[in-house]
Design an enzyme around this catalytic site. Structure first.
Site, PDB file in Angstrom:
ATOM      1  N   SER A 565      47.596  32.158  44.301  1.00  0.00           N
ATOM      2  CA  SER A 565      46.676  31.086  43.946  1.00  0.00           C
ATOM      3  C   SER A 565      46.324  30.297  45.207  1.00  0.00           C
ATOM      4  CB  SER A 565      47.300  30.207  42.860  1.00  0.00           C
ATOM      5  OG  SER A 565      46.333  29.403  42.243  1.00  0.00           O
ATOM      6  N   ASP A 650      41.124  35.294  34.446  1.00  0.00           N
ATOM      7  CA  ASP A 650      41.695  34.173  35.197  1.00  0.00           C
ATOM      8  C   ASP A 650      40.793  32.947  35.072  1.00  0.00           C
ATOM      9  OD1 ASP A 650      42.941  32.474  37.001  1.00  0.00           O
ATOM     10  OD2 ASP A 650      43.360  34.075  38.434  1.00  0.00           O
ATOM     11  N   HIS A 685      45.564  34.394  35.154  1.00  0.00           N
ATOM     12  CA  HIS A 685      46.114  33.907  36.421  1.00  0.00           C
ATOM     13  C   HIS A 685      47.546  34.363  36.664  1.00  0.00           C
ATOM     14  CE1 HIS A 685      45.554  31.378  39.874  1.00  0.00           C
ATOM     15  NE2 HIS A 685      46.612  30.642  39.608  1.00  0.00           N
TER      16      HIS A 685
END
Length: 713
Positions: A565, A650, A685
C-alpha cells in the site's frame, strides 16, 4: 493507499543454496529464459499542470470495464504463472511450514461484556472464524453468533468486518462484503434468539451504534468516493432512516460510536490532523446532537466518558504527542474549568487510553518502545508496566467492563510469540492468559534480535530491528529481507510472525525499518515524513538498507525489500532512487501513481489525504509529489527483480495503479531481471480473504524472494 495486510528471475549468475547441507549450484533464471512478457498497448494521454506537459501512455488502464484491460491482466497473470511454475514445490513446502506454525483449532481468550463471555475460534481446514458467546460462565452452553465459514460458502472473497451487540444482548448489527473491498460493506441486523436477520439492511454502511432502547440504531454511510459522510437514525421497524448529519468537508469523514459506560452516542468527524465530536444521551436517541468542542484546524481530540466526568485526549501543533484533560460532565464548554490530567511530553507519545471507574490506563511510546501506565483517579501513585527487552511491542487491550480492577495487554517481539496478559491493579500482579502456540515447535533462544540505528542522509538516527539465526556470520553472504511502511503515522512495530521464519530458518536476516512517516519515535517522527518532508521516508529506508550492507549482514545481490500500500509507494520510490541496493522487490498493492490519483477527487480517499501527501492542485505540492511519484519517475535504468501485486476490487489502491506501473516498467527497464504482476481477480486490498488462501499468497511471495537468491527447497 491507507489502511486497516512472488517470484521472478534475473542476472545469469550461479548462487549456492545456503539451506542444504550439501551445497548445490542453482542457476537463477532471468527474463530472457522465458517467453516474452506481455506488452501493454500505448495510448498516450497528455495532461497539462502549471504549464508542464505530462504524458501518460497507460492512463487508459483505469477502466476495468474495458475488455482490453482485462485481457492484459489475464496475460500478465498467465506470464506470472509461467515464471513461477518451477517454484510450485517450494510454495507448497512454505505453505506447509507456515500452517505447521499456527494452531489451526484455536480459540481467543474470552472477554466478559454485559453478562456474556465473547470469543472467537477457528477450526482446522476452515478459512474463517466462528464468533461465539456464553452467558455468565464459560461452562455455559455455546451460542454461535456468526459462523463466517457458512456465510462465505460459495464466495470467491468474503470479509466479515465485525458486529455490535445491542444493550439488551438480543441483537447484533454486523458488516460484511463479498468483494474483498476494505471500504464497501453491507450492514444487517441479526436477532440472536431466532438467528434470523430482522429490521433493515444498509449497503455502504461504515459504522453503527445502538441507543439504550435496543431498538434504535445510528449508522453512517459512504458516498461515491467511499468517504463516510452521512449519519442516520432508524428504528428496526421503520421503513426508512432519519437523516441526522452530513459532513460536507471532503477532507473529513464521519462515524458513529457508543462508549463503555453506555452514557452517550457520539458522532466523530475527522481528517488527518483535525477532529470534532458531537454527542447525545444514549437514553434519549431523538435528542439533537451537541458539539463537544468546535473543530479548529490542526486540533485533534477524542472524548472518553467516565460516569462522573469526561477525559479528553488533546493534540495540536504545540502538543504533538498529546495530553489528557479532565472536564466536568456539565459546564465543560468553558475550557477554563478543564484540569490537566496527563501533561504533554516531547519524548512520550500517548497512543491509547482506557477509562475505568477508578483508574485510567495509558499506552505510551517512549524512544520507539511501548510502556503502559495506570493512573488512579484518587491521586495515588502511578503504576508502570515496563518491559526489559531491547526490542518488542506491547499494546494495551484495556477492559470492556467499567467497574473493574484489571486491564489486559499483549506483548510480542521478533522472536517472542504474541502473549496476552492480565494485570491486577490492586495487587500489581500479572497473569499470563494466552500465548500464541507454535505446534511445530519454536525456541526463541535459537535466534538473535538486535536494535540497530542507521544514520539518514540528514544525520538523523533511524531505528531498525533485525532477527536472524544464532551463529550467522556477518560476512555479506546472507540473504536479507527489509520491510517497512512509513506513512499515516502508523508505526512499523516489531512482532512475531510465524510466516517470516520460513525465510529466517533458511538463513535470511529479517529487518523492520522504523522510518519517518510512522510515529515510531513520536508524533514529530510522523510530521517529518509527510507532505513536503515525504522524501525522508525513502532516504531513511535507503539508510537502513545501506547499514545492513555496510555492516555485512547482507549484500546488494542478496537484499530484498517488501512493503504494501503506502509501503508499496516506498518500494517504488527507493527502486527509482537506488535500484543498485536491492536484488529483489516485493511491492504489494502499491500506491505508485501519486500525481494522477491525488489530482482525481472522484477517487476513493483522495481529498481526505491532502493533509498526508499535499494537494497537487497547488503548485508547490504538485512539483514535490511529481519529483518522487514512483510511476512518474520510472526511467531507463536497471531495476531489481520485482513482484508487484494488486486486487481487482481494491478500494484503497485501485487496481490500475500496479497494472500501469508494471506496464511502464516493462517498457523502460534496461535489465534482464524478472518483473511479474500478480493480480487477484476476485478480491481487494488485502488479497485473499480466507486464512489458508492468505497463506498461499504469502508462500507465493516468499518463494519468489527465495528463488531469486537461488534457494529452491
Amino acid at each position: 493507499m491507507k489502511h486497516f495486510e512472488i517470484l521472478i528471475l534475473c542476472a545469469a549468475a550461479t548462487f549456492v543454496a545456503s539451506c542444504n547441507a550439501k551445497k548445490e549450484e542453482v542457476k537463477i533464471l532471468n527474463q530472457s529464459d522465458f517467453l516474452m512478457p506481455p506488452v501493454a498497448e500505448i495510448i498516450p494521454d497528455t495532461f497539462v499542470n502549471f504549464g508542464e506537459e505530462r504524458m501518460d501512455n497507460y492512463f487508459w488502464m483505469k477502466d476495468s470495464s474495458n475488455p482490453k484491460v482485462i485481457e492484459y491482466l489475464k496475460a500478465e497473470n498467465a506470464y506470472t504463472d509461467t515464471v513461477m511454475a518451477s517454484t510450485k514445490a517450494l510454495q507448497q513446502t512454505i505453505y506447509d511450514e507456515i500452517v505447521g506454525r499456527i494452531k489451526e483449532d484455536d480459540e481467543s481468550y474470552p472477554s466478559f461484556i454485559e453478562g456474556y463471555y465473547y470469543y472467537r475460534r477457528t477450526e482446522k481446514g476452515k478459512q474463517y472464524s466462528v464468533y461465539c458467546r456464553r452467558k455468565g460462565s464459560m461452562d455455559a452452553s455455546e451460542e454461535i453468533l456468526f459462523d463466517v465459514n457458512k456465510m462465505a460458502e460459495g464466495k470467491q472473497a468474503f470479509i466479515f468486518q465485525g458486529y455490535s451487540i445491542s444493550p439488551d444482548n438480543s441483537k447484533a448489527a454486523y458488516f460484511y462484503n463479498e468483494t474483498g473491498s476494505y471500504a464497501e460493506f453491507t450492514m444487517k441486523i441479526k436477532d440472536l434468539v431466532s438467528g434470523e436477520n430482522i429490521g433493515f439492511s444498509v449497503d455502504g454502511a461504515a459504522s453503527a451504534a445502538w441507543a439504550n432502547d435496543s431498538k434504535t440504531l445510528f449508522y453512517s454511510t459512504i458516498d461515491k468516493t467511499l468517504r463516510s459522510n452521512k449519519i442516520y437514525r432508524r428504528q428496526l421497524d421503520e421503513k426508512s432512516g432519519k437523516f441526522i448529519y452530513e459532513e460536507t468537508d471532503p477532507q473529513f469523514s464521519t462515524y458513529v460510536s457508543d462508549c463503555k459506560t453506555r452514557q452517550f452516542v457520539f458522532i466523530s468527524c475527522e481528517s488527518t490532523n483535525t477532529s470534532e465530536e458531537r454527542y447525545i444521551s444514549a437514553d434519549r436517541p431523538k435528542d439533537e446532537f451537541k458539539i463537544f468542542m468546535p473543530r479548529v484546524q490542526d486540533v485533534d481530540y477524542s472524548v472518553y466518558p467516565h460516569k462522573e466526568k469526561f477525559f479528553v485526549r488533546y493534540k495540536d501543533k504545540q502538543n504533538l504527542n498529546g495530553k489528557i484533560y479532565e472536564a466536568p460532565l456539565t459546564g465543560y464548554e468553558d475550557k477554563a474549568v478543564w484540569k490537566e490530567f496527563v501533561p504533554h511530553s516531547d519524548s512520550i507519545r500517548i497512543e491509547g487510553v482506557d477509562v475505568l471507574k477508578d483508574y485510567v490506563a495509558l499506552e505510551l511510546r517512549k524512544n520507539g518502545l511501548a510502556e503502559i501506565e495506570i493512573k488512579p483517579l484518587d491521586g495515588g501513585a502511578t503504576q508502570t508496566i515496563a518491559f526489559p527487552e531491547p526490542v518488542y511491542s506491547a499494546g494495551l487491550r484495556g477492559n470492556p467492563e467499567y467497574d473493574v480492577q484489571t486491564i489486559r495487554y499483549t506483548y510480542t517481539s521478533l522472536n517472542r510469540p504474541t502473549t496476552l496478559y492480565e494485570y491486577d491493579i490492586a495487587t500489581q500482579k500479572t497473569e499470563k492468559l494466552k500465548e500464541q502456540e507454535i505446534p511445530s515447535g519454536f525456541n526463541p533462544d535459537n535466534y538473535v534480535v538486535e536494535r540497530l540505528w542507521a544514520t539518514a542522509s540528514d544525520g538523523v538516527k533511524v531505528p531498525m530491528a533485525v532477527v536472524y539465526k544464532k551463529g550467522l556470520k556477518k560476512d555479506g553472504s546472507n540473504p536479507a529481507l527489509l520491510y517497512s511502511y512509513g506513512s499515516y503515522g502508523i508505526s512499523s512495530d516489531v512482532y512475531f510472525s510465524a510466516s517470516f521464519y520460513s525465510l529466517i530458518d533458511r538463513g535470511f536476516v529479517f529487518g523492520i525499518a522504523q522510518i519517518r512517516g510512522g510515529s515510531d519515535l513520536g508524533e514529530q517522527w510522523y510530521e517529518d515524513g509527510k507532505l513536503m518532508k515525504k522524501k525522508n521516508t525513502f532516504t531513511d529506508f535507503i539508510a537502513c538498507s545501506e547499514l545492513l550492507i555496510n555492516e555485512k549482514y547482507t549484500s546488494p545481490n542478496k537484499l530484498a525489500a517488501m512493503g504494501g500500500s503506502a509501503g508499496g509507494l516506498l518500494m517504488g520510490a527507493v527502486t527509482n532512487m537506488r535500484p543498485d541496493l536491492y536484488q529483489t522487490i516485493v511491492a504489494q498493492v502499491p500506491f505508485v501513481d501519486v500525481i494522477n490519483t491525488m489530482l482525481d477527487d472522484t477517487l476513493p480517499l483522495t481529498t481526505g489525504e491532502y493533509e498526508e501527501w499535499g494537494n497537487p492542485n497547488e503548485k508547490e505540492y504538485y512539483d514535490y509529489m511529481h519529483s518522487y511519484s514512483p510511476y512518474d519517475n520510472i526511467r531507463e535504468q536497471n531495476y531489481p527483480n520485482m513482484l508487484v501485486t494488486g486486487g481487482i476490487n481494491d478500494s484503497q489502491v485501485l487496481f490500475h495503479e500496479p497494472t500501469k506501473y508494471v506496464a511502464k516498467l516493462r517498457a523502460l527497464k534496461t535489465d534482464n531481471n524478472i518483473l511479474i504482476l500478480h493480480m487477484d481477480m476476485d478480491s481487494g486490498h488485502g488479497g485473499a480473504t480466507g486464512r489458508y488462501d492468505g497463506i498461499k499468497d504469502t508462500a507465493f511471495e516468499f518463494a519468489f524472494v527465495l528463488n531469486r537468491v537461488g534457494i529452491n527447497k
